[in-house]
Motif scaffolding. Structure first.
Motif, PDB file in Angstrom:
ATOM      1  N   GLY A 166      -6.869   4.756  -8.344  1.00  0.00           N
ATOM      2  CA  GLY A 166      -5.724   5.429  -8.946  1.00  0.00           C
ATOM      3  C   GLY A 166      -6.124   6.475  -9.963  1.00  0.00           C
ATOM      4  N   LEU A 167      -7.337   7.027  -9.828  1.00  0.00           N
ATOM      5  CA  LEU A 167      -7.825   8.031 -10.764  1.00  0.00           C
ATOM      6  C   LEU A 167      -7.313   9.425 -10.401  1.00  0.00           C
ATOM      7  CD1 LEU A 167     -11.529   6.867 -11.056  1.00  0.00           C
ATOM      8  CD2 LEU A 167      -9.946   7.050 -12.985  1.00  0.00           C
ATOM      9  N   SER A 168      -6.886  10.150 -11.409  1.00  0.00           N
ATOM     10  CA  SER A 168      -6.573  11.565 -11.214  1.00  0.00           C
ATOM     11  C   SER A 168      -7.879  12.345 -11.139  1.00  0.00           C
ATOM     12  CB  SER A 168      -5.736  12.075 -12.395  1.00  0.00           C
ATOM     13  OG  SER A 168      -6.511  12.025 -13.589  1.00  0.00           O
ATOM     14  N   LEU A 224       0.806  -1.215   0.000  1.00  0.00           N
ATOM     15  CA  LEU A 224       0.000   0.000   0.000  1.00  0.00           C
ATOM     16  C   LEU A 224       0.845   1.273   0.000  1.00  0.00           C
ATOM     17  CD1 LEU A 224      -2.915  -0.956   2.421  1.00  0.00           C
ATOM     18  CD2 LEU A 224      -2.775  -1.178  -0.064  1.00  0.00           C
ATOM     19  N   SER A 225       2.149   1.118   0.085  1.00  0.00           N
ATOM     20  CA  SER A 225       2.997   2.304  -0.039  1.00  0.00           C
ATOM     21  C   SER A 225       3.114   2.737  -1.498  1.00  0.00           C
ATOM     22  CB  SER A 225       4.394   2.032   0.528  1.00  0.00           C
ATOM     23  OG  SER A 225       5.100   1.089  -0.273  1.00  0.00           O
ATOM     24  N   GLN A 226       2.749   1.852  -2.407  1.00  0.00           N
ATOM     25  CA  GLN A 226       2.729   2.186  -3.828  1.00  0.00           C
ATOM     26  C   GLN A 226       1.329   2.652  -4.229  1.00  0.00           C
ATOM     27  OE1 GLN A 226       4.639  -0.583  -6.650  1.00  0.00           O
ATOM     28  NE2 GLN A 226       5.088  -1.888  -4.898  1.00  0.00           N
ATOM     29  N   PRO A 227       1.222   3.533  -5.210  1.00  0.00           N
ATOM     30  CA  PRO A 227      -0.095   3.868  -5.759  1.00  0.00           C
ATOM     31  C   PRO A 227      -0.708   2.620  -6.397  1.00  0.00           C
ATOM     32  CG  PRO A 227       1.552   5.482  -6.434  1.00  0.00           C
ATOM     33  CD  PRO A 227       2.297   4.322  -5.829  1.00  0.00           C
ATOM     34  N   PRO A 228      -2.028   2.549  -6.498  1.00  0.00           N
ATOM     35  CA  PRO A 228      -2.671   1.315  -6.966  1.00  0.00           C
ATOM     36  C   PRO A 228      -2.255   0.878  -8.359  1.00  0.00           C
ATOM     37  CG  PRO A 228      -4.255   3.123  -6.786  1.00  0.00           C
ATOM     38  CD  PRO A 228      -3.017   3.562  -6.097  1.00  0.00           C
ATOM     39  N   LEU A 229      -2.152   1.809  -9.302  1.00  0.00           N
ATOM     40  CA  LEU A 229      -1.812   1.391 -10.661  1.00  0.00           C
ATOM     41  C   LEU A 229      -0.352   0.987 -10.780  1.00  0.00           C
ATOM     42  CD1 LEU A 229      -3.827   3.865 -12.930  1.00  0.00           C
ATOM     43  CD2 LEU A 229      -4.444   1.596 -12.076  1.00  0.00           C
ATOM     44  N   GLU A 230       0.502   1.593  -9.988  1.00  0.00           N
ATOM     45  CA  GLU A 230       1.903   1.171 -10.000  1.00  0.00           C
ATOM     46  C   GLU A 230       2.020  -0.250  -9.473  1.00  0.00           C
ATOM     47  OE1 GLU A 230       6.152   2.320  -7.881  1.00  0.00           O
ATOM     48  OE2 GLU A 230       4.637   3.885  -8.166  1.00  0.00           O
ATOM     49  N   PHE A 231       1.275  -0.563  -8.406  1.00  0.00           N
ATOM     50  CA  PHE A 231       1.329  -1.913  -7.854  1.00  0.00           C
ATOM     51  C   PHE A 231       0.675  -2.927  -8.796  1.00  0.00           C
ATOM     52  CE2 PHE A 231      -0.729  -5.387  -5.571  1.00  0.00           C
ATOM     53  CZ  PHE A 231       0.377  -5.974  -4.974  1.00  0.00           C
ATOM     54  N   ALA A 232      -0.489  -2.586  -9.341  1.00  0.00           N
ATOM     55  CA  ALA A 232      -1.259  -3.561 -10.114  1.00  0.00           C
ATOM     56  C   ALA A 232      -0.775  -3.726 -11.544  1.00  0.00           C
ATOM     57  CB  ALA A 232      -2.738  -3.166 -10.128  1.00  0.00           C
ATOM     58  N   ALA A 233      -0.217  -2.645 -12.127  1.00  0.00           N
ATOM     59  CA  ALA A 233       0.142  -2.720 -13.543  1.00  0.00           C
ATOM     60  C   ALA A 233       1.494  -2.100 -13.873  1.00  0.00           C
ATOM     61  CB  ALA A 233      -0.944  -2.029 -14.379  1.00  0.00           C
ATOM     62  N   GLY A 234       2.175  -1.523 -12.888  1.00  0.00           N
ATOM     63  CA  GLY A 234       3.485  -0.947 -13.141  1.00  0.00           C
ATOM     64  C   GLY A 234       3.436   0.327 -13.968  1.00  0.00           C
ATOM     65  N   VAL A 235       2.348   1.103 -13.828  1.00  0.00           N
ATOM     66  CA  VAL A 235       2.206   2.341 -14.599  1.00  0.00           C
ATOM     67  C   VAL A 235       1.832   3.483 -13.675  1.00  0.00           C
ATOM     68  CG1 VAL A 235       1.507   1.117 -16.693  1.00  0.00           C
ATOM     69  CG2 VAL A 235      -0.239   1.943 -15.091  1.00  0.00           C
ATOM     70  N   SER A 236       1.975   4.693 -14.194  1.00  0.00           N
ATOM     71  CA  SER A 236       1.518   5.888 -13.500  1.00  0.00           C
ATOM     72  C   SER A 236       0.201   6.332 -14.123  1.00  0.00           C
ATOM     73  CB  SER A 236       2.549   7.015 -13.631  1.00  0.00           C
ATOM     74  OG  SER A 236       3.765   6.630 -13.008  1.00  0.00           O
ATOM     75  N   PRO A 237      -0.650   7.048 -13.373  1.00  0.00           N
ATOM     76  CA  PRO A 237      -1.964   7.433 -13.905  1.00  0.00           C
ATOM     77  C   PRO A 237      -1.913   8.203 -15.215  1.00  0.00           C
ATOM     78  CG  PRO A 237      -1.895   7.790 -11.543  1.00  0.00           C
ATOM     79  CD  PRO A 237      -0.495   7.440 -11.962  1.00  0.00           C
TER      80      PRO A 237
END
Length: 394
Positions: free
Chosen positions: A176-178, A64-77
């Protein structure tokens, strides 16, 4: 199981009931209201334990220290995943819609006691559904601009009010939505509605009648006397014969009733004798071709409105069927469905004609792995944020 791709593909409709932050599944790809709008129920109002989804694999431990999309897919929003007619589509928008496609499909699989993680062959199809959904809703905005039917001030006020009522503080850590991505999701309905209104029309009486006839839409009530037990095993022959005799007796009572009083008499006997929980459907069933077992459907479609069948045997037992006119509510739903289907035909053409560029990251993306990791992340969030229950001293 063969129908899952067809059912999930219905999510391309702009009328798909999308839940913005709820971890429960609200998409209804089956016979739902075709005019349904996106729900904006916040995550805080949902019960995480009620969500039928892939159980996080033991080796998937959410960070949980990572943003959700970075953890789940390795990307930034804001990473670009697609370009549609020259417009860049950021990752937060794409992965939200891919997540919805996965959740909808998981709901279908759950009816068979399966988890999406058990169906690795579905990953490619799910990825394509996510791409198609993203392209679809991007095109809605582009078409609205081209057709001069952008959302009105009143529609945007409704969007702002909905956003104010939603728990937007939960959106970031959950999806992980902007901020821009949140607005895009909330605005999907007015863009879709305006384009649909601009390019389709409500059917007149003849068009609706032809459409209903082509879809073989009908409404019936029935009295069922079962010849199978609760485990769907056949009853002994003597009991089945008794059910047949009872059905014949009920039919004779109905055949001796004046036409003007037939429905009331049918309701009386249905409530007293039908073994299909008639209290749950007192107005009967409105359905279309392919939804009921063949002998039932064939007998129903053979009747004129107001007509009474003989005793109809199916794998479930003996039926007596009364065909009735469609209700005004049902006709309204099919009027909307007429327009939705016309819209989908045009949208399929627009998608085919669109200039679409896919980011290289999509080539290696496994949709099911993404969804399993996202589910693990959501589960960890729910556990972290669950209220601590105080224990009493006995």
């Amino acid at each position: 199981m063969k129908n899952w791709k067809r059912l999930a593909a219905l999510g391309l409709s702009g009328a798909l009931a999308l839940s913005l932050f709820a971890c429960g599944i609200t998409a209804q790809p089956t016979n739902g209201d075709p005019s349904a709008s996106p729900s904006v129920e916040p995550f805080a109002s949902s019960d995480p334990s009620a969500s039928p989804g892939p159980s996080a694999s033991p080796e998937v431990v959410a960070d949980l220290s990572q943003p959700p999309l970075e953890f789940a897919a390795g990307v930034s929003p804001d990473d670009v995943m697609l370009t549609v007619n020259g417009e860049d589509v950021p990752a937060d928008r794409f992965f939200y819609l891919l997540g919805q496609a996965c959740m909808s499909t998981q709901q279908y699989f759950s009816y068979f006691g399966l988890n999406l993680a058990d169906m690795p062959d579905a990953a490619g199809d799910l990825l394509e559904q996510g791409v198609q959904l993203t392209v679809y809703h991007t095109l809605m905005r582009q078409k609205a601009a081209q057709l001069g039917c952008l959302p009105t001030d009143a529609q945007m006020d409704e969007v702002r009010q909905a956003m104010e009522q939603a728990d937007l503080d939960t959106a970031g850590p959950y999806w992980g939505l902007s901020d821009e991505g949140v607005r895009f999701i909330f605005e999907m309905t007015p863009y879709y509605d305006n384009v649909k209104s601009a390019v389709t029309h409500e059917p007149d009486g003849q068009e609706l009648a032809e459409y209903l006839d082509a879809q073989k839409v009908y409404r019936v009530k029935h009295i069922l006397l079962k010849t199978v037990d609760d485990s769907k095993q056949p009853l002994p022959d003597d009991q089945a014969a008794q059910k047949r005799a009872q059905a014949e007796d009920l039919l004779s009572q109905l055949q001796g009733t004046d036409a003007g009083a037939l429905e009331a008499k049918f309701d009386e006997l249905m409530m007293a004798h039908s073994e299909d929980n008639p209290q749950n459907n007192p107005d009967g069933y409105t359905t279309s071709s392919g939804q009921m077992v063949a002998p039932f459907e064939e007998a129903s479609l053979a009747l004129e409105e107001g007509g009474l069948s003989g005793v109809v045997e199916t794998e479930f037992g003996y039926h007596i069927i009364l065909r009735l006119p469609l209700t005004d509510e049902a006709k309204a739903q099919y009027r909307e469905q007429f327009q939705v289907e016309a819209m989908e035909e045009l949208a399929a053409q627009w998608i085919e004609e669109a200039q679409i560029t896919r980011a290289g990251a999509l080539d290696s993306l496994n949709a099911i792995d993404f969804y399993v990791r996202l589910s693990a992340y959501h589960k960890a969030l729910a556990e972290r944020d669950a209220p601590v229950e105080s224990g009493g001293v006995g």
